[in-house]
Design an enzyme around this catalytic site. Structure first.
Site, PDB file in Angstrom:
ATOM      1  N   TRP A  15     -73.954   6.433  29.546  1.00  0.00           N
ATOM      2  CA  TRP A  15     -73.134   7.566  29.123  1.00  0.00           C
ATOM      3  C   TRP A  15     -74.078   8.714  28.809  1.00  0.00           C
ATOM      4  O   TRP A  15     -74.904   8.618  27.883  1.00  0.00           O
ATOM      5  CB  TRP A  15     -72.310   7.169  27.902  1.00  0.00           C
ATOM      6  CG  TRP A  15     -71.314   8.196  27.466  1.00  0.00           C
ATOM      7  CD1 TRP A  15     -70.494   8.947  28.246  1.00  0.00           C
ATOM      8  CD2 TRP A  15     -71.037   8.585  26.111  1.00  0.00           C
ATOM      9  NE1 TRP A  15     -69.703   9.773  27.479  1.00  0.00           N
ATOM     10  CE2 TRP A  15     -70.012   9.571  26.153  1.00  0.00           C
ATOM     11  CE3 TRP A  15     -71.522   8.190  24.866  1.00  0.00           C
ATOM     12  CZ2 TRP A  15     -69.500  10.166  25.018  1.00  0.00           C
ATOM     13  CZ3 TRP A  15     -71.007   8.773  23.730  1.00  0.00           C
ATOM     14  CH2 TRP A  15     -69.999   9.754  23.802  1.00  0.00           C
ATOM     15  N   ASP A  26     -73.405   0.117  20.635  1.00  0.00           N
ATOM     16  CA  ASP A  26     -72.265   1.012  20.815  1.00  0.00           C
ATOM     17  C   ASP A  26     -71.118   0.224  21.445  1.00  0.00           C
ATOM     18  O   ASP A  26     -71.216  -0.208  22.598  1.00  0.00           O
ATOM     19  CB  ASP A  26     -72.654   2.196  21.704  1.00  0.00           C
ATOM     20  CG  ASP A  26     -71.501   3.180  21.892  1.00  0.00           C
ATOM     21  OD1 ASP A  26     -70.541   3.120  21.113  1.00  0.00           O
ATOM     22  OD2 ASP A  26     -71.575   4.011  22.822  1.00  0.00           O
ATOM     23  N   LYS A  57     -59.693   3.828  22.253  1.00  0.00           N
ATOM     24  CA  LYS A  57     -59.120   3.113  23.389  1.00  0.00           C
ATOM     25  C   LYS A  57     -58.173   2.002  22.957  1.00  0.00           C
ATOM     26  O   LYS A  57     -57.024   1.961  23.382  1.00  0.00           O
ATOM     27  CB  LYS A  57     -60.239   2.511  24.249  1.00  0.00           C
ATOM     28  CG  LYS A  57     -60.832   3.471  25.266  1.00  0.00           C
ATOM     29  CD  LYS A  57     -61.744   4.496  24.633  1.00  0.00           C
ATOM     30  CE  LYS A  57     -62.378   5.399  25.681  1.00  0.00           C
ATOM     31  NZ  LYS A  57     -63.256   6.407  25.071  1.00  0.00           N
TER      32      LYS A  57
END
Length: 396
Positions: free
Chosen positions: A131, A211, A246
């Site tokens: 990312w 993460d 999410k």
């Protein structure tokens, strides 16, 4: 002109592609660029567990007072129970400092700020592909970043290259790791590989920063946090960034958490003090609504069970889209390694496509994905998955 000295900024490629897709007027267009969970109708769902929690909260008329720099205490407690477990020694001994953050992004930012305060010379190593914002967040906090090789279309997971580099890192180096549902590749380490990484981290005295943004979307809530348990069992101090964007569908509420697992309980107060200083200088206090929702869900057994079932359903829908695409590609392009669609986990698949193929998918078939071949699998549904898979077969 007052700000003419500022250099031009290159637009984030994800948003650039999303903008192009939005302007596309073709009815058959398929948006696989933005990483959000979508239901079978192509919409961001509002889980029933959230609806019930909000309905209950609306009746309570809770005052909108500040909830404190560390966030809602009950929310932070639930985060610890969810990710670490009430039976873990770190939880029992009170060695975990958790603060509510502005999504998972805010958790990474705060964690990087804490590490820079504690270890000013420490540098961070981040997986590539990864990312891109990971690099920006650490650098914004004054930490120099480097990339380590994680995956390639040609070889798959570059585990040997990854661990070989880790063995050369200086004591106190920060390593950013994704325990499950890797973004963008969907390719995760297995249990044995994590054990090897843990041994190196312990031997080299590295600082792991985990993460987790997609808990429950890989193999299940329990299975997806097994890596966290491995770190706890190895008695290694680490940082954990988590998000409820999410798996609870609370994107706009910006609800996440940073947890810092310390070697000793006596360090907790110092860590929390520095985190409060960072919060104070950034945004003073986090928003309350998302924390109240999560707290309500996890404080009620029925709502917790409902939420767990909803996460299972989201995961199974993602798997169904992977399976259907795999079936079509296996039949139509037998020489293509379609198995990666069902071995990769979570919201993303990393397809070995070249620029020409991606351009053809966009220009001819109105299928939008990132230039590196990453697709957001929940962007597929029963209405468009066959169209996508057949178009993909044609360009392959």
């Amino acid at each position: 002109m007052m700000y003419k000295q500022l250099p031009p900024i290159v637009q984030d490629p994800i948003f650039k592609i999303a903008d192009a897709c939005q302007k596309d007027t073709r009815e058959e267009k398929v948006n696989l660029a933005i990483g959000v969970y979508l239901d079978n109708d192509g919409k961001v769902p509002l889980p029933l567990s959230v609806q019930k929690a909000e309905a209950w909260l609306a009746e309570q008329h809770i005052p909108r007072a500040y909830i404190g720099m560390e966030g809602l205490p009950a929310f932070n407690q639930h985060v610890q129970k969810l990710y670490f477990g009430e039976q873990s020694p770190a939880y029992i001994d009170g060695r975990i400092a958790t603060v509510q953050t502005l999504g998972g992004t805010g958790a990474i930012s705060l964690g990087a700020g804490l590490l820079h305060k504690a270890f000013p010379e420490a540098q961070a190593w981040i997986g590539k592909p990864g990312w891109d914002n990971h690099f920006a967040l650490f650098e914004a906090m004054g930490i120099k970043t480097h990339a380590y090789d994680y995956y390639s279309h040609e070889k798959g997971l570059l585990f040997d290259e990854m661990v070989s580099l880790f063995k050369t890192l200086n004591k106190g180096s920060i390593v950013l790791l994704q325990p499950c549902c890797h973004n963008p590749t969907g390719c995760d380490l297995n249990t044995d590989q994590w054990s090897i990484v843990l041994d190196i981290i312990k031997d080299r005295q590295l600082i792991p920063f985990l993460d987790i943004a997609y808990l429950g979307f890989g193999e299940g809530l329990t299975q997806d946090r097994q890596v966290v348990q491995q770190f706890l069992n190895a008695n290694i101090p680490f940082l954990l960034a988590s998000s409820f964007s999410k798996n609870v569908g609370l994107y706009a509420e910006r609800i996440g958490a940073l947890s810092v697992v310390c070697p000793q309980a006596c360090e907790i107060d110092q860590v929390r003090s520095y985190l409060r200083v960072l919060v104070r200088s950034h945004y003073s206090t986090p928003p309350a609504h998302g924390a109240f929702i999560v707290n309500t869900i996890f404080s009620d057994t029925d709502l917790t069970t409902l939420w767990q079932n909803e996460v299972d359903q989201m995961r199974m829908r993602i798997q169904a889209m992977r399976t259907r695409t795999h079936e079509i590609l296996k039949e139509r392009v037998p020489n293509f390694n379609a198995d990666l669609l069902i071995t990769q986990k979570g919201m993303f698949s990393y397809l070995p496509l070249n620029s020409e193929q991606i351009n053809v998918l966009r220009e001819k078939y109105a299928i939008y994905m990132l230039e590196n071949g990453r697709i957001n699998v929940p962007g597929l549904n029963t209405h468009n998955v066959d169209y996508f898979a057949n178009a993909l077969a044609k360009v392959l």
